[in-house]
Design an enzyme around this catalytic site. Structure first.
Site, PDB file in Angstrom:
ATOM      1  N   ASP A   1       1.044  -1.181  -0.102  1.00  0.00           N
ATOM      2  CA  ASP A   1       0.007  -0.042   0.011  1.00  0.00           C
ATOM      3  C   ASP A   1       0.725   1.172  -0.195  1.00  0.00           C
ATOM      4  OD1 ASP A   1      -1.459   2.127   0.881  1.00  0.00           O
ATOM      5  OD2 ASP A   1      -2.819   0.804   1.986  1.00  0.00           O
ATOM      6  N   VAL A   2       0.709   2.024  -0.783  1.00  0.00           N
ATOM      7  CA  VAL A   2       1.655   3.378  -1.155  1.00  0.00           C
ATOM      8  C   VAL A   2       1.491   4.236   0.168  1.00  0.00           C
ATOM      9  CG1 VAL A   2       1.788   3.396  -3.454  1.00  0.00           C
ATOM     10  CG2 VAL A   2       0.032   4.738  -2.336  1.00  0.00           C
TER      11      VAL A   2
ATOM     12  N   SER B   1      -2.269  14.522 -13.483  1.00  0.00           N
ATOM     13  CA  SER B   1      -3.791  14.454 -14.356  1.00  0.00           C
ATOM     14  C   SER B   1      -4.029  15.665 -14.961  1.00  0.00           C
ATOM     15  CB  SER B   1      -4.809  13.803 -13.363  1.00  0.00           C
ATOM     16  OG  SER B   1      -6.146  14.229 -13.966  1.00  0.00           O
TER      17      SER B   1
ATOM     18  N   TYR C   1      -8.660  15.198  -5.144  1.00  0.00           N
ATOM     19  CA  TYR C   1      -7.809  14.834  -6.239  1.00  0.00           C
ATOM     20  C   TYR C   1      -7.263  15.774  -6.942  1.00  0.00           C
ATOM     21  CZ  TYR C   1      -7.143  11.774 -10.616  1.00  0.00           C
ATOM     22  OH  TYR C   1      -6.499  11.169 -11.630  1.00  0.00           O
TER      23      TYR C   1
ATOM     24  N   LYS D   1      -3.123  16.046  -7.565  1.00  0.00           N
ATOM     25  CA  LYS D   1      -2.425  16.064  -8.575  1.00  0.00           C
ATOM     26  C   LYS D   1      -1.615  17.258  -8.864  1.00  0.00           C
ATOM     27  CE  LYS D   1      -3.700  11.629  -9.964  1.00  0.00           C
ATOM     28  NZ  LYS D   1      -2.822  10.723  -9.843  1.00  0.00           N
TER      29      LYS D   1
ATOM     30  N   GLY E   1      -8.542   2.103 -17.589  1.00  0.00           N
ATOM     31  CA  GLY E   1      -8.400   2.341 -16.141  1.00  0.00           C
ATOM     32  C   GLY E   1      -9.748   2.799 -15.449  1.00  0.00           C
TER      33      GLY E   1
HETATM   34  N1  LIG Z   1      -7.910   6.440 -16.427  1.00  0.00           N
HETATM   35  C1  LIG Z   1      -7.889   7.818 -16.463  1.00  0.00           C
HETATM   36  O1  LIG Z   1      -8.881   8.508 -17.195  1.00  0.00           O
HETATM   37  C2  LIG Z   1      -6.993   8.783 -15.841  1.00  0.00           C
HETATM   38  C3  LIG Z   1      -6.695  10.043 -16.273  1.00  0.00           C
HETATM   39  C4  LIG Z   1      -5.855  10.823 -15.523  1.00  0.00           C
HETATM   40  C5  LIG Z   1      -5.089  10.384 -14.632  1.00  0.00           C
HETATM   41  N2  LIG Z   1      -5.209   9.163 -14.153  1.00  0.00           N
HETATM   42  C6  LIG Z   1      -4.076   8.481 -13.111  1.00  0.00           C
HETATM   43  O2  LIG Z   1      -3.699   7.525 -13.719  1.00  0.00           O
HETATM   44  C7  LIG Z   1      -3.112   6.525 -12.798  1.00  0.00           C
HETATM   45  C8  LIG Z   1      -3.692   5.052 -12.952  1.00  0.00           C
HETATM   46  O3  LIG Z   1      -5.082   5.028 -12.897  1.00  0.00           O
HETATM   47  P1  LIG Z   1      -6.173   4.086 -13.760  1.00  0.00           P
HETATM   48  O4  LIG Z   1      -7.034   4.801 -14.558  1.00  0.00           O
HETATM   49  O5  LIG Z   1      -5.306   2.959 -14.207  1.00  0.00           O
HETATM   50  O6  LIG Z   1      -6.738   3.570 -12.313  1.00  0.00           O
HETATM   51  P2  LIG Z   1      -7.281   2.271 -11.908  1.00  0.00           P
HETATM   52  O7  LIG Z   1      -8.366   2.525 -10.948  1.00  0.00           O
HETATM   53  O8  LIG Z   1      -7.489   1.451 -13.110  1.00  0.00           O
HETATM   54  O9  LIG Z   1      -6.074   1.586 -11.239  1.00  0.00           O
HETATM   55  C9  LIG Z   1      -5.445   2.326  -9.942  1.00  0.00           C
HETATM   56  C10 LIG Z   1      -4.492   1.090  -9.417  1.00  0.00           C
HETATM   57  O10 LIG Z   1      -3.902   1.840  -8.196  1.00  0.00           O
HETATM   58  C11 LIG Z   1      -4.176   0.834  -7.198  1.00  0.00           C
HETATM   59  N3  LIG Z   1      -4.268   1.389  -6.052  1.00  0.00           N
HETATM   60  C12 LIG Z   1      -4.908   2.088  -5.292  1.00  0.00           C
HETATM   61  N4  LIG Z   1      -4.779   2.509  -4.298  1.00  0.00           N
HETATM   62  C13 LIG Z   1      -3.680   2.008  -3.853  1.00  0.00           C
HETATM   63  C14 LIG Z   1      -2.820   1.959  -2.766  1.00  0.00           C
HETATM   64  N5  LIG Z   1      -2.903   2.804  -1.620  1.00  0.00           N
HETATM   65  N6  LIG Z   1      -1.462   1.337  -2.828  1.00  0.00           N
HETATM   66  C15 LIG Z   1      -1.269   0.684  -3.872  1.00  0.00           C
HETATM   67  N7  LIG Z   1      -1.875   0.540  -5.000  1.00  0.00           N
HETATM   68  C16 LIG Z   1      -3.132   1.356  -4.813  1.00  0.00           C
HETATM   69  C17 LIG Z   1      -5.113   0.089  -7.614  1.00  0.00           C
HETATM   70  O11 LIG Z   1      -5.561  -1.273  -6.961  1.00  0.00           O
HETATM   71  C18 LIG Z   1      -5.251  -0.086  -9.074  1.00  0.00           C
HETATM   72  O12 LIG Z   1      -4.469  -1.219  -9.272  1.00  0.00           O
HETATM   73  C19 LIG Z   1      -3.732   7.151 -11.334  1.00  0.00           C
HETATM   74  O13 LIG Z   1      -2.925   7.893 -10.680  1.00  0.00           O
HETATM   75  C20 LIG Z   1      -4.859   7.922 -12.159  1.00  0.00           C
HETATM   76  O14 LIG Z   1      -5.421   9.244 -10.952  1.00  0.00           O
HETATM   77  C21 LIG Z   1      -6.073   8.276 -14.850  1.00  0.00           C
END
Ligand SMILES: NC(=O)c1ccc[n+]([C@@H]2O[C@H](COP(=O)([O-])OP(=O)(O)OC[C@H]3O[C@@H](n4cnc5c(N)ncnc54)[C@H](O)[C@@H]3O)[C@@H](O)[C@H]2O)c1
Length: 242
Positions: free
Chosen positions: A51-52, A127, A140, A144, A176
């Protein structure tokens, strides 16, 4: 073989980044809350349950992975939506803890190991939601934007010690955590129309940007937030009625 350490790398953007790193000959280590959703094609990566927000679990993973990572991708993140008036202090702090404090603490723990070697790269996933805030995104957006600021600060403090720290800011990505939004084709089409590139982004668009920043081709790029959004954040004036 170079080692990439990806937080939250079992699904979504992180899993695609793991795939692209493997395809480029990197070794990959993933830390996530569980391996329940680790796809079949990533079963060969080193997986660490962690967990981060828990430095003990991150330290245990870094100590067990057998080498100091060449690349850290701070990808783990969560988003929740509610009006600020309804957002409790606990919820605000939970979102900050994972998206901002967690990413900074994983960075510090990795940098402590990279600095004695004199090389390493960190890519923070921010983001466009931190660049152009929108109602309902409360912590959020703050997290970010804060992580973008910390990207600059890390480059200032650790750049002279041999590290490069950059960020990728994804825009509207059909993948995601946003997959549910674009399951609605009408919503997807409305959003496509607002993008100068006239399409939504893909997980691959983001992974490509991460791997470029991690590569030697980007060896003079440090402290930069690379916006990967098809032009949306530069498109404000076209939204203003004439
Ligand atoms: N998908 C989008 O549209 C989008 C847009 C902008 C930014 N992002 C960013 O991209 C990154 C990845 O997002 P995604 O869309 O793949 O999301 P996702 O929800 O598909 O994946 C997120 C991952 O982070 C893990 N996670 C959550 N909390 C955690 C913790 N405390 N410790 C360790 N792991 C943890 C989850 O288990 C999951 O595997 C994120 O930082 C998100 O904010 C995504």
């Amino acid at each position: 073989m170079a080692l990439a350490f990806i937080t939250g790398g079992t699904v979504g953007l992180g899993a695609e980044t793991a795939r692209q790193a493997l395809a480029r000959g990197w070794e990959v280590a993933v830390l996530d809350l569980s391996d329940d959703r680790l796809p079949e094609d990533l079963k060969g990566v080193q997986f660490f349950k962690g967990d981060v927000t828990r430095e003990d679990t991150v330290t245990a993973a870094l100590d067990a992975m057998g080498a100091v990572p060449d690349l850290l991708v701070n990808n783990a993140g969560i988003v929740t939506f509610m009006p600020l008036l309804e957002c409790s202090k606990a919820e605000f702090e939970r979102v900050i803890a994972i998206n901002l404090t967690g990413a900074v603490s994983v960075s510090r723990l990795a940098a402590e190991r990279m600095i004695p070697r004199g090389s390493g790269s960190i890519v923070n996933i921010t983001s466009t939601g931190g660049i152009c805030t929108s109602p309902g995104t409360h912590a959020y957006a703050a997290a970010k934007r804060g992580l973008a600021a910390m990207t600059e600060l890390m480059a200032q403090e650790w750049g002279p010690l041999g590290l490069r720290i950059n960020a990728v800011a994804p825009g509207m990505i059909d993948g995601g955590m946003s997959t549910g939004i674009y399951a609605n084709e009408e919503a997807a089409e409305r959003r496509r129309a607002a993008v100068p590139s006239r399409r939504l982004g893909t997980e691959s668009d983001i992974a490509e940007a991460v791997m470029w920043l991690a590569s030697d081709a980007a060896s003079y790029v440090n402290g930069h937030e690379l916006v990967v959004d098809g032009g949306v954040t530069k498109n404000m004036m076209s939204m203003i009625p004439r």
